[in-house]
Write a protein that holds these residues in place. Structure first.
Motif, PDB file in Angstrom:
ATOM      1  N   MET A   1       0.738  -1.186   0.025  1.00  0.00           N
ATOM      2  CA  MET A   1      -0.035  -0.124  -0.143  1.00  0.00           C
ATOM      3  C   MET A   1       0.814   1.234  -0.077  1.00  0.00           C
ATOM      4  N   GLN A   2       0.447   2.225  -0.893  1.00  0.00           N
ATOM      5  CA  GLN A   2       1.315   3.367  -0.820  1.00  0.00           C
ATOM      6  C   GLN A   2       0.921   4.370   0.050  1.00  0.00           C
ATOM      7  N   ARG A   3       1.909   5.298   0.465  1.00  0.00           N
ATOM      8  CA  ARG A   3       1.722   6.345   1.585  1.00  0.00           C
ATOM      9  C   ARG A   3       0.925   7.468   0.678  1.00  0.00           C
ATOM     10  N   GLY A  21      -0.005  10.478  -4.077  1.00  0.00           N
ATOM     11  CA  GLY A  21      -0.230   8.975  -3.884  1.00  0.00           C
ATOM     12  C   GLY A  21      -1.561   8.614  -3.870  1.00  0.00           C
ATOM     13  N   GLU A  22      -1.943   7.567  -3.164  1.00  0.00           N
ATOM     14  CA  GLU A  22      -3.305   6.943  -3.172  1.00  0.00           C
ATOM     15  C   GLU A  22      -4.171   7.653  -1.939  1.00  0.00           C
ATOM     16  N   ILE A  23      -5.415   7.902  -2.215  1.00  0.00           N
ATOM     17  CA  ILE A  23      -6.452   8.397  -1.643  1.00  0.00           C
ATOM     18  C   ILE A  23      -7.292   7.284  -1.514  1.00  0.00           C
ATOM     19  N   VAL A  56      -1.941  12.083  -7.675  1.00  0.00           N
ATOM     20  CA  VAL A  56      -2.715  11.116  -7.149  1.00  0.00           C
ATOM     21  C   VAL A  56      -2.784  10.078  -8.029  1.00  0.00           C
ATOM     22  N   SER A  57      -2.241   8.610  -7.557  1.00  0.00           N
ATOM     23  CA  SER A  57      -2.583   7.753  -8.540  1.00  0.00           C
ATOM     24  C   SER A  57      -3.630   6.762  -8.399  1.00  0.00           C
ATOM     25  N   PHE A  58      -4.336   7.086  -7.308  1.00  0.00           N
ATOM     26  CA  PHE A  58      -5.747   6.214  -7.210  1.00  0.00           C
ATOM     27  C   PHE A  58      -6.595   7.071  -6.015  1.00  0.00           C
ATOM     28  N   MET A  59      -7.646   6.881  -6.418  1.00  0.00           N
ATOM     29  CA  MET A  59      -9.001   7.515  -5.486  1.00  0.00           C
ATOM     30  C   MET A  59      -9.935   6.759  -5.246  1.00  0.00           C
ATOM     31  N   ASP A  60     -10.407   6.194  -4.178  1.00  0.00           N
ATOM     32  CA  ASP A  60     -11.804   5.376  -4.112  1.00  0.00           C
ATOM     33  C   ASP A  60     -12.922   6.266  -3.543  1.00  0.00           C
ATOM     34  N   ALA A  88      -6.637  11.246 -15.740  1.00  0.00           N
ATOM     35  CA  ALA A  88      -7.717  10.749 -16.179  1.00  0.00           C
ATOM     36  C   ALA A  88      -8.121   9.377 -15.523  1.00  0.00           C
ATOM     37  N   ARG A  89      -7.384   8.709 -14.859  1.00  0.00           N
ATOM     38  CA  ARG A  89      -8.179   7.553 -13.921  1.00  0.00           C
ATOM     39  C   ARG A  89      -8.924   8.071 -12.889  1.00  0.00           C
ATOM     40  N   VAL A  90      -8.681   9.351 -12.671  1.00  0.00           N
ATOM     41  CA  VAL A  90      -9.551   9.959 -11.307  1.00  0.00           C
ATOM     42  C   VAL A  90     -10.772  10.581 -12.027  1.00  0.00           C
TER      43      VAL A  90
END
Length: 141
Positions: A1-3, A21-23, A56-60, A88-90
């Protein structure tokens, strides 16, 4: 898991909050705490937060929940929150949920958002669950 590292730069008309990073469920509360801190630092001013999402590499959905609830709270007090530089991914997630118009900065609606000049900033970093490193630290630049 990324910080998740969060840097905040205080401008005259807004605070630029830059998560790196990841949210997700593990880091959403850290993001919320940094948004609160950014608002507290602007006591007496209608807080305008620009969240630069470029790193931001990921957000859920937990990250979305933090951003939406924070935006609603700021708007009620005369402030605002807008996302800029959304990857684009977000953006795809925001568009599918119909939240892009609610959260993303639109030049015609937020003319006060412009490139940030050099200003004081601070940074914090959260740890992944199970990380036994040192406690979250604050770095003033």
């Amino acid at each position: 898991m990324q910080r998740l590292k969060v840097t905040c730069t205080d401008q005259r008309d807004r605070v630029v909050v830059s998560p790196h990073g990841e949210i997700d469920m593990a880091t959403a509360e850290h993001l919320r705490a940094q948004l609160v801190r950014a608002v507290v630092n602007r006591i007496g001013l209608a807080p305008v937060l620009e969240v630069d999402m470029s790193q931001v590499s990921f957000m859920d959905c937990s990250g979305l929940g933090v951003l939406i609830s924070f935006k609603h709270s700021l708007v009620r007090t005369g402030g605002d929150l807008a996302l800029t530089n959304v990857p684009a991914r977000v953006d795809r997630v925001l568009g599918c949920l119909g939240l892009d118009h609610l959260l993303e900065a639109r030049a015609e609606h937020l003319p006060h958002l412009r490139p940030a000049a050099s200003a004081p900033s601070w940074s914090t970093q959260s740890r992944a669950p199970g990380d036994t490193g040192s406690p979250t630290s604050f770095v003033w630049a």
